[in-house]
Design an enzyme around this catalytic site. Structure first.
Site, short mmCIF file in Angstrom:
data_model
loop_
_atom_site.label_atom_id
_atom_site.label_comp_id
_atom_site.label_asym_id
_atom_site.label_seq_id
_atom_site.Cartn_x
_atom_site.Cartn_y
_atom_site.Cartn_z
N HIS A 88 33.37 22.93 -35.39
CA HIS A 88 33.35 22.78 -33.92
C HIS A 88 34.53 21.99 -33.41
CE1 HIS A 88 31.81 22.20 -29.86
NE2 HIS A 88 31.97 20.91 -30.01
N GLU A 96 18.05 24.67 -7.88
CA GLU A 96 19.05 23.80 -7.24
C GLU A 96 20.34 23.71 -8.02
OE1 GLU A 96 14.99 22.28 -5.91
OE2 GLU A 96 15.91 22.85 -7.83
N HIS A 143 9.08 12.46 -2.84
CA HIS A 143 9.93 13.21 -1.93
C HIS A 143 10.70 12.30 -0.97
CE1 HIS A 143 7.64 16.47 -3.55
NE2 HIS A 143 8.15 17.37 -2.74
#
Length: 646
Positions: free
Chosen positions: A254, A395, A457
Site C-alpha cells: 500500500h 447528508e 436536534h
C-alpha cells in the site's frame, strides 16, 4: 507499445515516491494498466485547453495514489504539471502534492484523499453534466465522468449514499473503475467485510461489468460496453496491488518507497532498463500524441458551441440584482415577523424564477429548511431540466455532490439540512473550503429555538465547529433583511458559505441601508452616544440580536448607553481593517449574546467581557421556556451587566 506506455507511468510514480521517501505505490503499480487504457483510448481532453467545458472528467477517488495521476498528466502534456513538479513530489511548493488538490489547469478536477469523497464528487459532476445538457443540448455538452475507486472508497458510507443517488437518477455517463485487488491496509478484504459488492451495486441500479485490469483489450471491451448502457457502470478491474514487486498482493504494498533493490526487481519484471525519470523518446512522443488526440474536436467545439455555452454560467445578473432590490424594498416596508428559514425560502424561490443555473436540494427536509420553494421542479431520471434534487436522508453525499456540481464553476448548487446534522457532512464542507469553491450549505433549526424536539436536534457547539473551518463563510442572519444580504454575499463569493437559519419567527431588527452592510461581516445596528463612560457594546448574531435590542432598552432606562452590534459573518468581519473593527466593537464593556457554547467569542469580548450563551446540551421544551431556563433573556442580561459595571 501499450505496456511501455503503462510502464512509463509506473516508473515515474516509483521515482516520485523514492525521491520523497514517502507516498503510496500500491495503487500506481496495480492500476497503471487500467488508467493507461482509459487515457489512451477513451478519455476526451485537451491539455492545451484544460477547462474545455465538454471534456471528460477523471477523478482519482483514492487520492493516495496521486503519483500515478501526476505521471499521466505530465505524460499527456499538461504544462502546469512539469517534470520538476514530479521530481519534487510531496515537497513544499510542488503541484504534485501528497493527495490531489483541486487545480483544473493541471488536470486535477477535484481534491481527493478522504476515501469516498471523490466518488461522491464524481456523482456531482455527472449530475452537472446532465443539468447543462438539459439546457444546451447534446451537441454542446455530452461528456463522461470516470472515477477510479478502491475497496476503501466503496466501504465508506458516503459511497453507499452517493451510489444510490446515481443509480436512482440513472447517470449513464458515470463510469467507475473499481480497483478490485482484495486488499486493505489491515489485510485481505475478508478481515472486515463479507458483502458482495457487485450485487450491492446491482441493487442500486448500476450496470455491473468485470475486466482484467492488466489487459488493455479487456479494459477496452468493458468501457465500450459501459458507454452503451443508460445506467451508471461499475467495472470491477481485477488487479494486483504492488504488481511486479516482492510486496505484490500484500498489505505492505500500500505505502512506502521501494528500496533500490526492490526498484531493480521491478525494472527486471517490467523489462524497463531506464533510469530515474527517464522516458524513452518513442514512448514520450506516443504519450504526447495521445494528449493531442482531441485537439481538433476541442477547437471545433469552441468555434461552434461556445455561443451556446457562454451564457450557461451562473452570474449575478441584472435580473438577480433586481430580485434583491425588490425584496429589500419589500422587507423595509413589511418588516416581516418570520423565521429566517422562511425568508430564505422566499429569496431562493425568486432567484429560481430568473436563473436556470441555480440548483437546490435537501436531505429530505426541503420545506423544513426552506430549500424547496413552490416553483421548483425536481431533477429526475431522463429529465434534468429541473432545479431541485431530492437527496433523501443522505447528508454526507449531499455535501460532496454539491462540491462536484460546483467545481465546474458553471452551476451554483446548494443543499440543506438541520444544523444539528451538519456534522454528517463536515468532511465535504471542509473539502469545499480547502478547494475554495463556492458551494453553499444551508442549515436551519439553528439553536435551542428548535424547542420541543429536544437536545438531539438543538445545536450548541455547531456554530463554533463550522467557524473553525478556514476559508468558510458562516452566516447567521438576524431577520429577513440580513438573510437577503447574506444570500447576496454567498452568491457573489468565490468561497464556500454556510447559511444558518432559525426555525422560530423573528422580529425585523433593521429598517435602513441601501447597500449590503452584511458584506462587512458585522456592523453597528444601533449606536448610542459615547459621552457616558458606562457605555456597553452588546454583540449578537441571529435570533439573539433581538434579545440584544431588548437589553439595550432596559439599559437605556437605567441611563446606561448601549450600542448593539450584529455580526452575521465572523469571517468577513475579521477581514475588515483594525480601525473599522475597533470602531464597531468600542473600547468599553463588550457583551456577547448567542445561543451557542461561546467558543471563539473571546476574540471580540476581551478578558473583561461577558458572554451569554449555552455551555451544555439543550432541553426539551418550548422555545420561550428554554431561553428563560438558560437565562438568555434581556432582563437577565441587563441584571448581570448592572452587577458588572455599577
Amino acid at each position: 507499445m501499450f505496456q511501455s506506455l503503462a510502464n512509463a507511468a509506473r516508473f515515474l510514480s516509483i521515482y516520485q515516491v523514492a525521491n520523497a521517501n514517502s507516498g503510496h505505490l500500491g495503487m500506481p503499480l496495480g492500476m497503471a494498466d487500467c488508467l493507461t487504457a482509459l487515457f489512451k483510448n477513451f478519455l476526451v481532453f485537451d491539455p492545451e485547453n484544460p477547462r474545455w467545458p465538454n471534456r471528460d472528467r477523471f477523478v482519482l477517488s483514492g487520492g493516495h495514489g496521486s503519483s500515478l495521476l501526476y505521471s499521466l498528466l505530465y505524460l499527456v502534456g499538461y504544462k502546469n504539471m512539469s517534470l520538476d513538479h514530479l521530481k519534487n513530489f510531496r515537497k513544499l511548493g510542488s503541484r504534485a502534492t501528497g493527495h490531489p488538490e483541486y487545480d483544473p489547469d493541471c488536470g486535477v478536477e477535484i481534491t481527493t484523499g478522504p476515501l469516498g469523497q471523490g466518488f461522491a464528487n464524481a456523482v456531482g459532476m455527472a449530475i452537472e453534466e446532465r443539468v447543462l445538457n438539459a439546457r444546451c443540448g447534446d451537441k454542446c455538452i455530452n461528456h463522461y465522468v470516470y472515477v477510479a475507486v478502491g475497496d476503501g472508497d466503496l466501504m465508506e458510507g458516503i459511497s453507499h449514499e452517493a451510489s444510490a443517488i446515481a443509480g436512482h437518477l440513472s447517470l449513464g455517463r458515470l463510469i467507475a473503475l473499481f480497483d478490485d485487488n482484495n486488499i486493505t491496509i489491515d489485510g485481505t478484504l475478508d478481515a472486515s467485510t463479507s458483502e458482495d459488492t457487485l450485487k450491492r451495486y446491482e441493487s442500486y441500479g448500476w450496470h455491473i461489468l468485470s475486466a482484467d485490469g492488466h489487459c488493455e483489450k479487456s479494459m477496452i471491451n468493458a468501457i465500450n460496453e459501459a458507454k452503451m448502457d443508460s445506467r451508471p457502470s461499475l467495472i470491477a478491474c481485477k488487479t494486483k496491488i504492488g504488481l511486479g514487486t516482492s510486496r505484490e498482493g500484500t498489505p505492505k504494498a500500500h505505502s512506502g518507497a521501494l528500496s533500490p533493490q526492490e526498484i531493480d526487481e521491478a525494472k527486471k519484471f517490467f523489462n524497463w532498463p531506464y533510469g530515474p525519470f527517464e522516458i524513452p523518446e518513442y514512448v514520450e512522443k506516443t504519450w504526447k500524441v495521445i494528449g493531442k488526440r482531441h485537439r481538433d474536436s476541442c477547437r471545433s467545439w469552441f468555434d461552434s458551441q461556445l455561443k451556446n455555452f457562454g451564457p450557461l454560467e451562473f452570474q449575478f445578473t441584472s435580473e438577480i440584482r433586481k430580485v434583491f432590490r425588490d425584496l429589500k424594498k419589500q422587507y423595509f416596508i413589511s418588516r416581516p415577523f418570520a423565521a429566517t428559514r422562511t425568508s430564505s425560502q422566499e429569496i431562493v424561490g425568486k432567484i429560481m424564477e430568473v436563473s436556470r443555473l441555480f440548483v437546490s436540494g435537501s436531505a429530505d427536509l426541503g420545506k423544513s429548511t426552506g430549500c424547496l420553494a413552490k416553483n421548483m421542479k425536481p431533477l429526475v431520471k431522463d429529465d434534468f431540466s429541473g432545479n431541485y434534487l431530492h437527496y433523501g436522508v443522505r447528508e454526507h453525499a449531499m455535501g460532496a455532490i454539491i462540491n462536484g456540481v460546483t467545481a465546474g464553476k458553471k452551476v451554483r448548487s446548494f443543499g440543506g439540512t438541520l444544523l444539528a446534522f451538519s456534522d454528517y457532512m463536515r468532511p465535504a464542507i471542509r473539502a469545499s473550503a480547502l478547494m475554495n469553491i463556492p458551494s453553499i450549505f444551508v442549515f436551519s433549526h439553528d439553536s435551542i429555538g428548535v424547542g420541543e424536539d429536544g437536545p438531539t436536534h438543538q445545536p450548541v457547539e455547531h456554530l463554533a465547529s463550522l467557524r473553525a473551518i478556514p476559508n468558510l463563510n458562516v452566516f447567521r442572519p438576524a431577520d429577513a433583511l440580513e438573510t437577503l444580504e447574506c444570500w447576496e454575499c454567498a452568491l457573489k463569493s468565490e468561497r464556500p458559505s454556510a447559511l444558518v437559519f432559525s426555525r422560530q419567527d423573528l422580529l425585523s431588527v433593521r429598517f435602513s441601508g441601501r447597500t449590503n452592510i452584511c458584506e462587512n461581516g458585522g456592523y453597528l445596528l444601533y449606536e448610542d452616544s459615547y459621552e457616558n463612560d458606562r457605555t456597553v457594546t452588546l454583540i449578537a448574531t441571529g435570533s439573539e440580536v433581538g434579545i440584544a435590542l431588548e437589553a439595550k432598552k432596559l439599559l437605556n432606562s437605567r441611563d446606561i448607553s448601549a450600542n448593539v452590534v450584529s455580526i452575521p459573518c465572523w469571517n468577513l468581519f475579521d477581514e475588515q481593517p483594525e480601525s473599522y473593527k475597533k470602531y464597531i466593537l468600542g473600547d468599553n464593556l463588550r457583551v456577547g449574546i448567542e445561543a451557542s457554547n461561546g467558543f471563539g467569542w473571546e476574540k471580540y469580548l476581551g478578558p473583561d467581557g461577558l458572554f451569554f450563551g449555552i455551555n451544555d446540551f439543550g432541553k426539551s421544551g418550548s422555545c420561550t421556556a428554554l431561553y428563560k431556563y438558560f437565562e438568555l433573556t434581556a432582563q437577565e442580561i441587563c441584571n448581570r451587566i448592572l452587577v458588572k459595571i455599577i
